[in-house]
Write a protein that holds these residues in place. Structure first.
Motif, PDB file in Angstrom:
ATOM      1  N   ALA A  44      -6.607  -8.160  -3.498  1.00 49.36           N
ATOM      2  CA  ALA A  44      -6.858  -6.742  -3.225  1.00 49.36           C
ATOM      3  C   ALA A  44      -5.940  -5.866  -4.068  1.00 49.36           C
ATOM      4  CB  ALA A  44      -6.664  -6.453  -1.741  1.00 49.36           C
ATOM      5  N   GLY A  89      -7.151  -5.054  -7.433  1.00 52.94           N
ATOM      6  CA  GLY A  89      -8.225  -4.073  -7.474  1.00 52.94           C
ATOM      7  C   GLY A  89      -7.734  -2.639  -7.532  1.00 52.94           C
ATOM      8  N   LEU A  90      -6.447  -2.439  -7.275  1.00 56.71           N
ATOM      9  CA  LEU A  90      -5.872  -1.097  -7.368  1.00 56.71           C
ATOM     10  C   LEU A  90      -5.560  -0.763  -8.822  1.00 56.71           C
ATOM     11  CD1 LEU A  90      -3.221  -1.321  -4.477  1.00 56.71           C
ATOM     12  CD2 LEU A  90      -5.532  -0.370  -4.340  1.00 56.71           C
ATOM     13  N   GLN A 138      -1.484   3.016  -8.645  1.00 57.20           N
ATOM     14  CA  GLN A 138      -1.610   2.876  -7.193  1.00 57.20           C
ATOM     15  C   GLN A 138      -0.804   1.666  -6.715  1.00 57.20           C
ATOM     16  OE1 GLN A 138      -5.856   2.525  -6.770  1.00 57.20           O
ATOM     17  NE2 GLN A 138      -6.112   4.663  -6.158  1.00 57.20           N
ATOM     18  N   ARG A 139      -0.936   0.569  -7.441  1.00 56.75           N
ATOM     19  CA  ARG A 139      -0.215  -0.653  -7.078  1.00 56.75           C
ATOM     20  C   ARG A 139       1.289  -0.401  -7.087  1.00 56.75           C
ATOM     21  NH1 ARG A 139      -1.246  -5.420 -10.969  1.00 56.75           N
ATOM     22  NH2 ARG A 139      -3.264  -4.422 -10.840  1.00 56.75           N
ATOM     23  N   ARG A 187      -4.895   6.474  -1.269  1.00 62.15           N
ATOM     24  CA  ARG A 187      -6.070   5.765  -1.806  1.00 62.15           C
ATOM     25  C   ARG A 187      -5.849   4.251  -1.786  1.00 62.15           C
ATOM     26  NH1 ARG A 187      -5.722  10.305  -4.877  1.00 62.15           N
ATOM     27  NH2 ARG A 187      -4.659   9.307  -6.624  1.00 62.15           N
ATOM     28  N   ALA A 188      -4.628   3.819  -2.108  1.00 65.16           N
ATOM     29  CA  ALA A 188      -4.319   2.382  -2.091  1.00 65.16           C
ATOM     30  C   ALA A 188      -4.441   1.831  -0.679  1.00 65.16           C
ATOM     31  CB  ALA A 188      -2.918   2.136  -2.648  1.00 65.16           C
ATOM     32  N   ALA A 217      -6.215   2.987   1.808  1.00 64.12           N
ATOM     33  CA  ALA A 217      -7.626   2.975   2.218  1.00 64.12           C
ATOM     34  C   ALA A 217      -8.350   1.790   1.601  1.00 64.12           C
ATOM     35  CB  ALA A 217      -8.299   4.286   1.832  1.00 64.12           C
ATOM     36  N   GLN A 218      -8.118   1.565   0.314  1.00 69.69           N
ATOM     37  CA  GLN A 218      -8.780   0.464  -0.376  1.00 69.69           C
ATOM     38  C   GLN A 218      -8.309  -0.878   0.177  1.00 69.69           C
ATOM     39  OE1 GLN A 218      -8.830   1.042  -4.605  1.00 69.69           O
ATOM     40  NE2 GLN A 218      -9.435  -1.072  -5.025  1.00 69.69           N
ATOM     41  N   LEU A 219      -7.009  -1.023   0.412  1.00 70.35           N
ATOM     42  CA  LEU A 219      -6.485  -2.282   0.947  1.00 70.35           C
ATOM     43  C   LEU A 219      -6.960  -2.504   2.380  1.00 70.35           C
ATOM     44  CD1 LEU A 219      -2.834  -2.190  -0.447  1.00 70.35           C
ATOM     45  CD2 LEU A 219      -4.730  -3.642  -1.225  1.00 70.35           C
ATOM     46  N   GLU A 239      -9.743  -1.576   3.672  1.00 69.20           N
ATOM     47  CA  GLU A 239     -11.143  -1.996   3.614  1.00 69.20           C
ATOM     48  C   GLU A 239     -11.257  -3.476   3.260  1.00 69.20           C
ATOM     49  OE1 GLU A 239     -14.958  -1.017   0.805  1.00 69.20           O
ATOM     50  OE2 GLU A 239     -13.696   0.673   1.429  1.00 69.20           O
ATOM     51  N   VAL A 240     -10.498  -3.883   2.263  1.00 65.78           N
ATOM     52  CA  VAL A 240     -10.554  -5.277   1.816  1.00 65.78           C
ATOM     53  C   VAL A 240      -9.961  -6.228   2.855  1.00 65.78           C
ATOM     54  CG1 VAL A 240      -9.695  -6.905   0.070  1.00 65.78           C
ATOM     55  CG2 VAL A 240     -10.534  -4.660  -0.628  1.00 65.78           C
TER      56      VAL A 240
END
Length: 193
Positions: free
Chosen positions: A138, A141-142, A146-147, A180-181, A183-185, A187-188
């Protein structure tokens, strides 16, 4: 000064000294003081680089280059107390440059240290291993920025202001990248909740 007082000063180890004192001594050419700083911060910088780069060899190379660069540029540091922030900034920027110079790797190794509880319970260890693998994937994917923001905040506990200074951006931009990171993490990583 008494003989006893002088003896205590002479036997004081680098581990007892604060960063600012070690930096000042290092700037004066004291290699032992610089080696003490390296021993003190090599682990955190390596873990940051490993999580950002996803490769033990790339992380080792990056951290080695960072400490060599810092040694060469130590005279440029204006305030001895700013050493740790400068070290985080240098490590983060080095990792971002490595990421930009290559294609992102699919596998990210997170931390080679297992807790005692995972070693004693194989089923738990397998689940944690799967979660760490999923988190590593995950993280790839950032975006690199962001990472970096997420790792500096969530793993290394740096403040938003420190991260903004490290990355040369605004606190608002850092907050946005971390949001944003997250939220994306989230979700994954939802299947792992």
């Amino acid at each position: 000064m008494s003989e006893e007082g002088r003896g205590r000063m002479v036997t004081q180890t680098e581990a007892d000294l604060d960063d600012a004192t070690l930096v000042a001594r290092s700037r004066d050419g004291d290699m032992q003081s610089y080696e003490a700083l390296v021993r003190r911060y090599q682990g955190p910088m390596y873990r940051l680089a490993l999580r950002m780069l996803g490769s033990t060899s790339d992380a080792e190379d990056a951290v080695q280059e960072v400490f060599l660069t810092v040694w060469r540029r130590l005279a440029q540091l204006q305030e001895d107390r700013a050493f740790v922030g400068w070290l985080y900034r240098t490590t983060t920027n080095r990792c971002l440059n490595v990421i930009r110079a290559r294609r992102p790797q699919a596998d990210v190794e997170l931390d080679e240290h297992e807790s005692t509880s995972t070693r004693t319970r194989p089923d738990h260890a397998a689940e944690v291993s799967e979660q760490m693998t999923a988190l590593g994937q995950a993280l790839t994917g950032l975006t690199p920025e962001q990472r970096a923001c997420w790792l500096l905040r969530e793993v290394h506990g740096r403040s938003y202001d420190e991260i903004a200074q490290t990355l040369g951006t605004t606190t608002q931009a850092v907050r946005g990248r971390i949001s944003r990171a997250r939220a994306q993490l989230a979700e994954v990583m939802a299947p792992w909740r």
